[in-house]
Design an enzyme around this catalytic site. Structure first.
Site: not given
Length: 462
Positions: A62, A132
């Site tokens: 990603h 994250y």
């Protein structure tokens, strides 16, 4: 204190943290804005996510493309993963190479992933929790991915658990990376010229970071330094300036000079190499023949005086700091959805409402250039190594009578147009010489006035 460990991929870093254990459990700090700032890392995180994963889950690869690309900080609080990062930076010597590392709740470390990398991981245990932190917010328009099994990494598993979305990501070999390494800050990106400049910059291979009043107030110097410290652009295209009301005499022009010089200082501080600023034809001493870049300078408005002052200050600063510097003197502008009060938009608005329009000084001749041509000229200028002043103009004069008549004719409203030739204290002719634009930058305007108004008036002609 955190300890930084470099990886073979420049900018990708392993951060060794510290935890405190006692009979209660574990206390762990993964992030400190002050320490990250000291270490030269991006500390302006905007969003924080976590995922809980079954064993053999693969998420990835990603990333978000410019202008919503981001740096990322990844760590594990429960379980264990193999974290994988793929270099997508076209100007990198390690483009297409990957790096992997094991992260777990027992290892006091995290990974700092700069913009230009694709990221993914495989969960090695059930109930693995991965955190994250990202320096930009999620953008559906900029959200992208690379197929996890398309770039040569051995995940050491034959039947992973992968989402339908991740299975649909494109193959790495088919991916056309926007991470060119040519980062440019564009000011005035929402303005009449700026809004036409974003796409040509992208087409020229730039990663475009728009500085607008919504994300950075150029008069707030701490905001400006923060903006440049996070992006670290190599290029700066400065178009922002006051254009509303009586901008020719507005004292805010002086503030723009100071703000522009501070911005240039920050550009230099964080590694800037090439800057192009927007000037104006009002810097010149007007005459009836085409104005050349070496003609006399004689500003007679606050606006023009401030532009001349900025040109001289910026030129000297850039010479002292070995920054390549260009100055584009813009003549007369027309384009899409201008502010009410400007000639083009006023004529259009009145005519479409079937109102009469009076042009009092139809005899005046001006050098008008379409905003799309101006934008493309500035991109050419920025992409070149040419320094100093260049006229951004069509090189052709058109009377205000003929200019307005083209609009009226295309709207079938010629009966509503009233042309006068009253006495005016304004210069009768203002035309630029665009020889340098054509010869040095190899740019010749694409649109004549007829063609440009065909584009502008599309939304008004049913």
């Amino acid at each position: 204190m955190f300890t930084i460990h470099e990886t073979p991929l420049k900018g990708l870093k392993i951060i060794e943290t510290h935890n405190f254990k006692d009979e209660r459990g574990v206390f762990h700090k993964f992030f400190s804005s002050d320490e990250f700032k000291t270490l030269g890392l991006n500390y302006n995180f905007k969003e924080d996510y976590y995922s809980i994963n079954k064993k053999n889950v693969i998420r990835g690869m990603h990333f978000q493309i410019p202008p919503e690309d981001h740096d990322k900080l990844v760590y594990v609080t429960t379980g264990k993963i193999t974290d994988v990062c793929l270099d997508l930076r076209l100007n990198s010597s390690t483009y297409g190479q990957y790096f992997s590392i094991e992260l777990s709740e027992d290892l006091p470390k995290c990974i700092y992933i700069p913009s230009g990398f694709a990221h993914g991981f495989i969960s090695l245990e059930d109930n693995t929790c991965v955190h994250y932190l990202q320096t930009s917010c999620y953008s559906s328009q900029c959200d992208c991915g690379i197929s996890y099994n398309s770039f040569g990494y051995d995940w050491k598993i034959t039947d992973p658990i992968v989402s339908k979305r991740d299975l649909c990501h494109q193959n790495f070999k088919e991916f056309c990376s926007p991470f060119t390494g040519k980062k440019v800050v564009l000011t005035g990106a929402s303005g009449l010229i700026g809004k036409e400049t974003v796409e040509p910059l992208k087409q020229a291979g730039f990663q475009v970071y728009c500085l607008t009043s919504k994300n950075c107030n150029i008069f707030n110097y701490s905001d400006v330094e923060k903006f440049f410290s996070l992006i670290k652009p190599e290029y700066l295209l400065h178009l922002a300036w006051t254009t509303g009301g009586d901008y020719l005499t507005n004292p805010i022009n002086y503030d723009y000079v100071d703000a522009s010089m501070y911005m240039l200082n920050m550009f230099n501080k964080y590694g800037g190499k090439r800057a192009v600023f927007a000037g104006t034809c009002f810097e010149y001493s007007f005459k009836d023949t085409p104005l050349k870049e070496n003609d006399s300078i004689a500003p007679n408005t606050v606006y023009a005086q401030c532009k001349v002052d900025l040109f001289n200050k910026a030129k000297d600063f850039c010479e002292d700091n070995k920054i390549s510097f260009g100055w584009g003197r813009i003549f007369f502008v027309y384009g899409h959805n201008e502010k009410e009060g400007r000639l083009t938009q006023s004529v259009i608005n009145k005519l479409i409402n079937d109102e009469d329009v009076t042009i009092n000084f139809g005899q005046l001749i001006r050098d008008y250039m379409y905003t799309k041509d101006i934008a493309n000229a500035f991109v050419k200028f920025l992409s070149s190594s040419i320094q100093g002043a260049i006229n951004i103009c069509s090189g052709q004069g058109i009377s205000l009578e003929n200019f307005s008549s083209i609009i009226a004719k295309k709207l079938n409203k010629e009966k509503n147009l009233i042309i006068k030739q009253e006495h005016s204290n304004q210069p009768p002719v203002i035309i630029g010489d665009n020889s340098k634009l054509i010869k040095l930058l190899n740019y010749k305007p694409v649109y004549n006035t007829e063609m440009a108004f065909d584009e502008i008036l599309k939304e008004y002609i049913k």
